[in-house]
Structures are given as structure tokens and as C-alpha cells.
Design a protein around this motif. Structure first.
Motif, PDB file in Angstrom:
ATOM      1  N   ALA A   1      37.907  40.940  31.216  1.00  0.00           N
ATOM      2  CA  ALA A   1      39.390  40.641  31.245  1.00  0.00           C
ATOM      3  C   ALA A   1      39.925  41.553  30.184  1.00  0.00           C
ATOM      4  O   ALA A   1      41.118  41.734  30.132  1.00  0.00           O
ATOM      5  N   SER A   2      39.179  42.544  29.745  1.00  0.00           N
ATOM      6  CA  SER A   2      39.692  43.792  28.941  1.00  0.00           C
ATOM      7  C   SER A   2      38.669  44.778  28.739  1.00  0.00           C
ATOM      8  O   SER A   2      37.389  44.554  29.388  1.00  0.00           O
ATOM      9  N   VAL A   3      39.130  46.004  28.466  1.00  0.00           N
ATOM     10  CA  VAL A   3      38.275  47.065  28.080  1.00  0.00           C
ATOM     11  C   VAL A   3      37.265  46.887  27.195  1.00  0.00           C
ATOM     12  O   VAL A   3      35.906  47.149  27.365  1.00  0.00           O
ATOM     13  N   GLU A   4      37.456  46.113  26.041  1.00  0.00           N
ATOM     14  CA  GLU A   4      36.794  45.624  25.030  1.00  0.00           C
ATOM     15  C   GLU A   4      35.427  44.934  25.516  1.00  0.00           C
ATOM     16  O   GLU A   4      34.217  45.237  25.406  1.00  0.00           O
ATOM     17  N   GLY A   5      35.865  43.886  26.593  1.00  0.00           N
ATOM     18  CA  GLY A   5      34.944  42.960  27.119  1.00  0.00           C
ATOM     19  C   GLY A   5      33.879  44.017  28.094  1.00  0.00           C
ATOM     20  O   GLY A   5      32.838  43.655  28.080  1.00  0.00           O
TER      21      GLY A   5
ATOM     22  N   SER B   1      41.755  35.701  32.250  1.00  0.00           N
ATOM     23  CA  SER B   1      41.508  36.611  33.441  1.00  0.00           C
ATOM     24  C   SER B   1      41.944  37.943  33.010  1.00  0.00           C
ATOM     25  O   SER B   1      41.387  38.758  33.770  1.00  0.00           O
ATOM     26  N   GLY B   2      42.698  38.303  32.302  1.00  0.00           N
ATOM     27  CA  GLY B   2      42.962  39.715  31.852  1.00  0.00           C
ATOM     28  C   GLY B   2      44.338  40.058  32.983  1.00  0.00           C
ATOM     29  O   GLY B   2      44.643  41.221  32.810  1.00  0.00           O
ATOM     30  N   GLY B   3      44.846  39.133  33.521  1.00  0.00           N
ATOM     31  CA  GLY B   3      45.853  39.536  34.339  1.00  0.00           C
ATOM     32  C   GLY B   3      45.775  38.838  35.855  1.00  0.00           C
ATOM     33  O   GLY B   3      44.724  38.355  36.209  1.00  0.00           O
ATOM     34  N   ALA B   4      46.750  38.754  36.725  1.00  0.00           N
ATOM     35  CA  ALA B   4      46.601  37.695  37.819  1.00  0.00           C
ATOM     36  C   ALA B   4      46.977  38.742  38.941  1.00  0.00           C
ATOM     37  O   ALA B   4      45.752  39.206  39.718  1.00  0.00           O
ATOM     38  N   ALA B   5      47.975  39.068  39.499  1.00  0.00           N
ATOM     39  CA  ALA B   5      48.072  40.046  40.834  1.00  0.00           C
ATOM     40  C   ALA B   5      47.218  41.223  40.633  1.00  0.00           C
ATOM     41  O   ALA B   5      46.296  41.608  41.717  1.00  0.00           O
TER      42      ALA B   5
ATOM     43  N   ALA C   1      41.859  51.483  33.952  1.00  0.00           N
ATOM     44  CA  ALA C   1      42.865  51.729  35.010  1.00  0.00           C
ATOM     45  C   ALA C   1      43.637  50.522  34.998  1.00  0.00           C
ATOM     46  O   ALA C   1      45.060  50.274  34.824  1.00  0.00           O
ATOM     47  N   ILE C   2      43.240  49.219  34.933  1.00  0.00           N
ATOM     48  CA  ILE C   2      44.074  48.038  34.976  1.00  0.00           C
ATOM     49  C   ILE C   2      44.863  47.869  33.750  1.00  0.00           C
ATOM     50  O   ILE C   2      46.108  47.525  33.466  1.00  0.00           O
ATOM     51  N   GLU C   3      44.100  48.033  32.596  1.00  0.00           N
ATOM     52  CA  GLU C   3      44.950  48.102  31.335  1.00  0.00           C
ATOM     53  C   GLU C   3      45.892  49.181  31.411  1.00  0.00           C
ATOM     54  O   GLU C   3      47.234  48.892  30.721  1.00  0.00           O
ATOM     55  N   ALA C   4      45.572  50.218  31.757  1.00  0.00           N
ATOM     56  CA  ALA C   4      46.502  51.355  31.667  1.00  0.00           C
ATOM     57  C   ALA C   4      48.005  50.950  32.792  1.00  0.00           C
ATOM     58  O   ALA C   4      48.963  51.318  32.298  1.00  0.00           O
TER      59      ALA C   4
END
Lengths: 361, 361
Positions: free
Chosen positions: B124-128, B199-203, B343-346
Motif C-alpha cells: 500500500a506504500s513504497v515503504e511497505g 489499500s494505498g488508493g482505489a482507482a 509510480a503510484i505514489e508519484a
């Protein structure tokens, strides 16, 4: 409007007045490139409401050649047009020069009291677009921007279906338009479309505008925030965008995901995804679209033989003539074209600065 | 590789070793939601190379229920799994918990010396994601991220066709994935997919990742710069993105134009537009794609009955088993999954800050 009516009578002219115009609108065609010769002249020939009476080009010889082919009354050079020659021979000016030059021909036409049909994009810059809007306002002449998609019957059916709720509330719009400009338009690397001063941009201004504006039309919504990324690889695109991807937030809460390229396979598509269904136009922007609708209560795939590259333009010219004779305003007027120009400039600024840009309203 | 070979033998397992694995890989399935029960268990039943021997859930009762259905050997609670119970009964752990919880199960599996197949997104995150990569590196256990598209035969054929030059140099990639999460997944507004921490985000994280990663796979390219826009309308999406549009620049010079929504009509598509042709996957990401290729020397429309939602996962599990037994590395390894997470976090940062974001390499 129910779904079935839209689907049954695909090429229905929902805009047409009962008897059509009393007499044809006579056009001066200003700019005689391949688009005019291969598409516009045949489209006017198919039309009941329009005539091409005056042909205007930089070269008197070329003007005369096209006049002979098209059966017009007069051939003029640009200078002769600006001098007001043969002004009695036409009612409206169709301006199809390089984008940056639209303004000067629109200004002359307005001074002469002629109605104006101006190709898209309205200009090569917001400044140019403002000049055009102002000229037509001051002279009080009608102005329509030639968004051929807005009078394409299949696009109009798509809009009706959306309004009628066929796909539920619209959520996303996606699409794009790609061509190899050297193959489709001209092999010349110095053609005006690749000259930033004359065109105002290549992939976005020339092609990306199609999905951007078609979304405005089918959603009845305007862009409020944009972002984009451009890239160029071929040296002919040193000053303009060869490829573009861009995102648009519309004022109805939908958002668009779009792309365009001047150096890719010839392809185009446009789709609106709603809460409960979707509408797709395959081959949306190259003259022979297929309409697909897939919703809870309606599912169909449709195309119309008459909607080819020429037939689409007949619809546009007849729409213009019909409304002009009826004295009704044009939905795609100068302000409408100006807003697209603002969006285009904002997307280019976004690409340059790497941040999203709000459109002042 | 010529075009015809790709088209003739659509479901060919180009990755398979001559005789396949000597003995089946025995899996512990960790997380027994609908995806595991309705798709993964049947997919493993169809498989020659895999067995589901251990079923692991928060509830021992649910684990036992699924074990009975799936014919496994042992049912474990999460605690029992962490305690190393029944570790002799499985060779690999398939982790399909909420994204934020992947790390703890991967860490235990790695400590136990088990190979890991971890659902996407990796975390759900870069850290994870970094925790997961580190755990598997330190324990020296193989890790594959479960990008089902990468082992989908039609996607593999698309990639082969691109490599073989069927569409010329790739220029643009476009596509998206939409569903109504309340309809397709669960009507519960409190489901973990809508909880940002879990989740770290949905769509984007759940759906947009499909075109983002599929483009990486078929182009053999990685994202270098991204931008995006998110929006939420329904109150259940207060903390996460209901809709997203985003743009990706890949390191091979192509660019992507993508979208996703958790509250729209069920639809997905993916296309690569090249200089001289295009490849399209209609219904790309919901288990039964149709592959269309249209190039100068090849034109075809193909689908395969065996590539349904279950068959697609059989390919994924068999691919994992085949490579694991052969001792070969996984292309979609932890670093590969970590880059998507970056990429998702960015993209989320871009949406928040309104500017494009470069990915540090």
C-alpha cells in the motif's frame, strides 16, 4: 427523445428547419489546399443549401483552376478578396487558411458584412482568436467555427443518447487522434502545420482538439482545468508537438484522458464511460465513424454510409446555411472557439511548466 | 518470431520448460476473499503444476470451509501461519490480503524459506514494498508479483508482435479499467479497498495499475515521469480516489494516456499505437480479452476460449511453478513491483500538487 428514436433514424437532421433555407447560401472559399479541393468542394456539390461561388487563393492561377473545377463564378487572389472584389457574389466566407491567418480574412469578411464559417482551431493563439471574435462582434456578423464533429449525425446521436440517460451519469471521456502527417497531409517538412507561428501547434492544436471539443459537445460541458505532456522526436517537429497526452477536467465533473500524434498509425477513437454504460465512436475523427452504445436498456452498433469524409462536411455546411437563413445563433460560435484556444494554450503551458493549469472563466 | 507464429498458436506457453516441473508446487493461500475462492482455487484445480494444500484466513472456520471445498490438507489462522504451523505442507505462499498487510505475511513466508507469489500492487506504500523486497532478499527466497496480465497469453502475443515490428516503433499507449466496486466487489462502503491505509488508493492502485504495468510489460520499458488527476464524488471515497486520469512517460520514449474508475460501467481496454499500426486488447483486464492487430503486414482479431478469468490465473500459477522449479528468476520480481509502487505514489503526489513528478531511478 427515447433511445430507439436516436437509433432508428441515424442521419436525422435534428437541427433542420421545415423547408430549409429559401435560397442557397453562396460561399467564398478562402484557402484552396487539399482539404478544400478534395473534401469541401465535393461536400458543397452534394449540398442543397450551399454553393461555392467564389474561390480565393494566394495564386490567381490556382484560384482559377479550382473555380473551373468547382463551377464557381469568380476566382480571386487574397489581395482581391481584401479589396472587396466580387463581394456581391457571396453571402458567407469559409476561411480555411493556416490558423494564424484566419484573423485577417475573417476581419475582411466581417468588414464586408459577410457571415463567417472559420476552420478549427479558430486561430493559432488566444490573441488571434480574440481578434476574430471582436471583428465579428463589431461588424455584427454571424460566426461559426467549423467543428465538423458537432454536425456529424453519429456524434449528435451519441449526445442524444447521453442526454436520454443511456449510459447513466457520464464519468470519464477518453479518446485520441493520430496520423502520419507526412503521409496523410504532405511529405514536406516545412509545411505550415509544423510551423508554430502559423499553426499554433501540431499534435494538440490540429488533432487533440477533436476529442477535447467533441467531449464539450456531447457532455454540454466546458474545460476548467487541464494538464498535458508533449514530445517531439523527428527534427521537423523542433518547434511543435509531435505527440501529446493530456487530461481535462470539465465543469460537469467528468474528466477526459486524451492523446494525439502527428507521426503514428492513422487511428482515432472517442468514448464516454458513464455510471451504467458507455458510448464509443470507433474511427471517430476520420470521416466514417461507427457508433457503439452499451447501456442497461440499449445496446447497438451502427454506422451510416452517407457519413463519409465528404458527407460529414455537407452536414456542416448545410447546418451553417440552415441556421444562417433562419437567423439563429451558432452554438459553436467565436466564444466557443476561443475557449478551446485558451485550453490549447493552457495545455501547452502545462507541458512546458510541468503543472496543471486552471482556465479562468 | 514471425507474426504468423504468434497468431497461429495463441495460447502457446512460450515460457514453459520441456517437461514442466517434476512435482507440483504446493501453495499456502493466504487471504480467502472472493478472488481466492471464486478464481484462484478453480485456477489451481485446472493446473497441472500447482496444488493448494494450505488455506489461511483470519477466521479458522472460514479457512476450514475453504479447505474442505478446495480439497487442501490444512486450514490455518493467520496466527498459526505466523507461528510456522504446517510449514512442511507448502512450498510457496500466495499472499492475497489487503495490500498494506502483504508485508507481514511475506516476511513470515520468507523467514520460513518459502517462495512468494504476492498480489499486486505489491503493497500500500513504497515503504511497505521496500520491506517486502528486503525480506525476500535477506532470506534469499524467490518473489514474484502476481501481474496476471504478464502471463495472459494474449498479452504475451501482443508483446511478441510489437517486438517483431508488427506496428512499427511504439508511439503511444492508451487504456483504462473501470468497474462499479459496490457491484463487482462488495456493496460495503467500509470495504478495505476504500480504506487508504489498507489499500494505498482505489482507482489508481487497484485498477489504473493494470494499464500502467501492462504497458511496461509489452514495451519492455519503465516509467520515468508521471502526472495525474484524481477525483471523488461518493462519500465512501473520502480518503481515496474514485476516478483517476494519468499520463506516463516511459524510458523508451513512448507515453501513456490512462484512466480508471471504481464507480463506472464495467469496461477495460488497452492499446499500443505504433508508427505503422496498432495493437488493441478489447476487454483487456477482465479476463476475456480480444486481441486486434492492424499493421502493414498483419491484420487479425483473435480471442481464446481458455483465457477466461480462471484460465488466466492458471497461466499465472503455472508460470510461477515452472520457473520456480527451474530455479529461474522472475521478471516481475520485487524490484519490478516496487517501481510500480513508486509510480503510484508519484501519480498521487502529482494529483495533490498539480505538477508532474519524475521517478528517481
Amino acid at each position: 427523445m427515447d433511445f430507439q428514436q436516436s437509433l432508428r433514424d441515424l442521419t436525422r437532421r435534428d437541427w433542420e428547419h421545415d423547408d430549409g433555407p429559401d435560397e442557397p447560401v453562396r460561399f467564398a472559399l478562402i484557402g484552396l489546399g487539399w482539404f478544400t479541393r478534395e473534401l469541401v468542394v465535393p461536400a458543397i456539390e452534394r449540398s442543397d443549401y450551399c454553393e461555392a461561388t467564389v474561390l480565393v487563393s494566394g495564386s490567381g492561377e490556382k484560384a482559377e483552376e479550382v473555380r473551373a473545377e468547382a463551377g464557381g463564378e469568380r476566382a480571386l487572389t487574397y489581395e482581391q478578396f481584401h479589396d472587396g472584389e466580387a463581394a456581391d457574389a457571396y453571402d458567407a466566407a469559409y476561411v480555411v487558411t493556416p490558423n494564424a491567418l484566419h484573423a485577417e480574412y475573417v476581419e475582411t469578411a466581417a468588414d464586408l458584412g459577410k457571415a463567417v464559417l472559420c476552420e478549427k482551431p479558430i486561430a493559432a493563439s488566444v490573441e488571434g482568436a480574440e481578434r476574430i471574435v471582436e471583428a465579428c462582434d463589431e461588424a455584427d456578423v454571424p460566426l461559426m467555427i467549423a467543428y465538423r464533429m458537432q454536425t456529424n449525425p453519429l456524434v449528435r446521436r451519441a449526445r442524444e443518447l447521453i442526454v436520454a440517460g443511456a449510459i447513466g451519469e457520464p464519468v470519464l471521456v477518453e479518446g485520441g487522434m493520430c496520423q502520419d502527417v507526412f503521409d496523410v497531409i504532405s511529405p514536406d517538412p516545412d509545411q505550415w502545420r509544423l510551423d508554430a507561428d502559423l499553426s499554433g501547434g501540431a499534435a494538440l492544436a490540429d488533432l487533440g482538439l477533436y476529442p477535447l471539443n467533441t467531449a464539450r459537445f456531447v457532455l454540454d460541458a466546458d474545460p476548467v482545468e487541464v494538464s498535458g505532456t508533449t514530445a517531439s522526436q523527428h527534427e521537423a517537429f523542433d518547434d511543435v508537438d509531435e505527440h501529446v497526452t493530456f487530461e481535462v477536467s470539465y465543469d460537469d465533473g467528468t474528466r477526459g484522458s486524451f492523446y494525439a500524434s502527428q507521426r503514428a498509425d492513422l487511428t482515432s477513437r472517442f468514448a464516454v464511460i458513464g455510471r451504467t454504460g458507455r458510448i464509443e465512436l470507433e474511427d471517430a475523427f476520420f470521416g466514417e465513424p461507427t457508433l457503439r452504445v452499451d447501456g442497461e436498456d440499449v445496446s447497438a452498433e451502427l454506422s451510416a454510409d452517407s457519413v463519409d469524409g465528404v458527407g460529414e462536411l455537407t452536414e456542416e455546411f448545410d447546418f451553417f446555411a440552415d441556421r444562417l437563413r433562419a437567423g439563429e445563433p451558432f452554438p459553436a460560435d467565436g466564444e466557443h472557439g476561443l475557449l478551446d484556444m485558451r485550453a490549447i494554450e493552457a495545455i501547452y503551458r502545462s507541458a512546458e511548466e510541468g503543472q496543471s493549469v486552471s482556465l479562468e472563466r
